[in-house]
Design a protein around this motif. Sequence first.
Motif, PDB file in Angstrom:
ATOM      1  N   ALA A 216       0.865  -1.171   0.000  1.00  0.00           N
ATOM      2  CA  ALA A 216       0.000   0.000   0.000  1.00  0.00           C
ATOM      3  C   ALA A 216       0.904   1.224   0.000  1.00  0.00           C
ATOM      4  CB  ALA A 216      -0.915   0.009   1.213  1.00  0.00           C
ATOM      5  N   ARG A 217       0.711   2.137  -0.983  1.00  0.00           N
ATOM      6  CA  ARG A 217       1.605   3.287  -1.137  1.00  0.00           C
ATOM      7  C   ARG A 217       0.785   4.573  -1.215  1.00  0.00           C
ATOM      8  NH1 ARG A 217       3.762   3.215  -6.120  1.00  0.00           N
ATOM      9  NH2 ARG A 217       2.200   1.712  -6.854  1.00  0.00           N
ATOM     10  N   TYR A 218       1.112   5.531  -0.348  1.00  0.00           N
ATOM     11  CA  TYR A 218       0.449   6.837  -0.346  1.00  0.00           C
ATOM     12  C   TYR A 218       1.447   7.881  -0.830  1.00  0.00           C
ATOM     13  CZ  TYR A 218      -1.635  11.180   1.338  1.00  0.00           C
ATOM     14  OH  TYR A 218      -2.133  12.457   1.417  1.00  0.00           O
ATOM     15  N   ALA A 234      -2.571  10.413  -3.893  1.00  0.00           N
ATOM     16  CA  ALA A 234      -3.167   9.148  -4.327  1.00  0.00           C
ATOM     17  C   ALA A 234      -2.722   8.015  -3.413  1.00  0.00           C
ATOM     18  CB  ALA A 234      -2.786   8.827  -5.771  1.00  0.00           C
ATOM     19  N   LEU A 235      -3.574   7.023  -3.276  1.00  0.00           N
ATOM     20  CA  LEU A 235      -3.284   5.802  -2.523  1.00  0.00           C
ATOM     21  C   LEU A 235      -3.366   4.624  -3.479  1.00  0.00           C
ATOM     22  CD1 LEU A 235      -2.903   4.202   0.155  1.00  0.00           C
ATOM     23  CD2 LEU A 235      -5.408   4.119   0.311  1.00  0.00           C
ATOM     24  N   PHE A 236      -2.264   3.870  -3.575  1.00  0.00           N
ATOM     25  CA  PHE A 236      -2.200   2.680  -4.423  1.00  0.00           C
ATOM     26  C   PHE A 236      -2.145   1.430  -3.556  1.00  0.00           C
ATOM     27  CE2 PHE A 236      -0.664   5.985  -7.222  1.00  0.00           C
ATOM     28  CZ  PHE A 236      -1.157   5.626  -8.458  1.00  0.00           C
ATOM     29  N   ALA A 259      -6.628   3.298  -5.467  1.00  0.00           N
ATOM     30  CA  ALA A 259      -7.865   3.051  -4.737  1.00  0.00           C
ATOM     31  C   ALA A 259      -8.549   4.339  -4.300  1.00  0.00           C
ATOM     32  CB  ALA A 259      -7.573   2.185  -3.508  1.00  0.00           C
ATOM     33  N   TRP A 260      -7.746   5.390  -4.133  1.00  0.00           N
ATOM     34  CA  TRP A 260      -8.280   6.694  -3.734  1.00  0.00           C
ATOM     35  C   TRP A 260      -7.299   7.775  -4.135  1.00  0.00           C
ATOM     36  CZ3 TRP A 260      -6.314  10.543  -0.603  1.00  0.00           C
ATOM     37  CH2 TRP A 260      -7.195  11.576  -0.257  1.00  0.00           C
ATOM     38  N   GLY A 261      -7.810   8.949  -4.460  1.00  0.00           N
ATOM     39  CA  GLY A 261      -6.940  10.059  -4.802  1.00  0.00           C
ATOM     40  C   GLY A 261      -7.738  11.333  -4.964  1.00  0.00           C
ATOM     41  N   ALA A 269     -12.869  11.472  -6.714  1.00  0.00           N
ATOM     42  CA  ALA A 269     -12.500  10.322  -5.883  1.00  0.00           C
ATOM     43  C   ALA A 269     -11.145   9.749  -6.257  1.00  0.00           C
ATOM     44  CB  ALA A 269     -13.565   9.235  -5.996  1.00  0.00           C
ATOM     45  N   LEU A 270     -10.612  10.121  -7.443  1.00  0.00           N
ATOM     46  CA  LEU A 270      -9.301   9.665  -7.906  1.00  0.00           C
ATOM     47  C   LEU A 270      -8.535  10.853  -8.471  1.00  0.00           C
ATOM     48  CD1 LEU A 270     -10.296   6.408  -9.847  1.00  0.00           C
ATOM     49  CD2 LEU A 270      -9.352   6.532  -7.539  1.00  0.00           C
ATOM     50  N   ASP A 271      -7.201  10.783  -8.397  1.00  0.00           N
ATOM     51  CA  ASP A 271      -6.356  11.789  -9.015  1.00  0.00           C
ATOM     52  C   ASP A 271      -5.713  11.171 -10.252  1.00  0.00           C
ATOM     53  OD1 ASP A 271      -4.599  13.684  -9.848  1.00  0.00           O
ATOM     54  OD2 ASP A 271      -3.572  13.947  -7.934  1.00  0.00           O
ATOM     55  N   LEU A 272      -6.374  11.345 -11.396  1.00  0.00           N
ATOM     56  CA  LEU A 272      -5.854  10.828 -12.660  1.00  0.00           C
ATOM     57  C   LEU A 272      -5.171  11.919 -13.471  1.00  0.00           C
ATOM     58  CD1 LEU A 272      -8.756   8.416 -13.683  1.00  0.00           C
ATOM     59  CD2 LEU A 272      -6.632   7.904 -12.460  1.00  0.00           C
TER      60      LEU A 272
END
Length: 288
Positions: A216-218, A234-236, A259-261, A269-272
């Motif tokens: 899990a990477r933030y 972002a959280l992967f 999963a979240w960003g 809800a996501l940072d794309l």
Amino acid sequence: MLIRAKMLRAAIVCFSIPLPACVYAEGIDTEHLFGFMIGTDTGNVGEREFQSQTTGRFAKSGGNYRAISQEFELEIVPARNFRIEIGNAFAAHDINGIPGSDDRRQLSWQGVSVDFRYRFLDRDAAPLGLTLAVESHADRIDETTAAVVRNYGTEFALAFDRELVPNIAVAALNLIYRPEWARVGGEGAEQQESAVGAALGAMVQICPGVFFGGEARYQRKYEGIGLQEFAGQALFVGPTAYFQLSERSRLTATWSVQAWGRPAGSNAALDLTNFERHQARLVFGVNF
């Protein structure tokens, strides 16, 4: 009954295979155990290793995005607790309809890198392992937009790890700071950005030389190398697998999904914008 007997025999064979020396004789070796993270082990003095690392990043907002980086690396251990790695990277991009990026389909030589690691604490003699890693790179192709640039950056990482169950389970924590400088086209004003992050991973040995677990990477991105202006976060999360193929070769495979960003100034809800939806990595190494 016949199927059950075959399954039982297969399980017995799996757990009775002798472990390679680097795994069972000295406990778990975390140097290459994780995918996007690092462990605190640095190898044995005199060890030399060739490594191929393929990283894929896929899906951003607004269009089609695929980026694959191929790195070839040479690792040497000249002294106890100290490791040096020299790398050479190529990048392939397929970008179409992404805001802020020109449409591109290209394969290019990307740049070079050097990675120094020093282990301050050995978890066999201390409550946990502690290693400082400093990786610097010089690139001529931007890893995100594929534009021609003069890019220089350094990643500072503090790695901690500890065996939760001796020879069975291990957990690791990484703390990261990454400043970067770039000039697009080699001209114009210098652009600066930075990122900070934390990553937590755990791996369990399910049979000799085979580990499964997750990471899990933030991450947080900023404009400026001093974390001046927040850009996004972002959280992967995703699974990781490690296979000791032989006494001298190994393979690590990992995949992460955002999963979240959230980009700055947005309720998405996501940072794309600053990150990809999917990231994957395949690492093959061989000692010689």
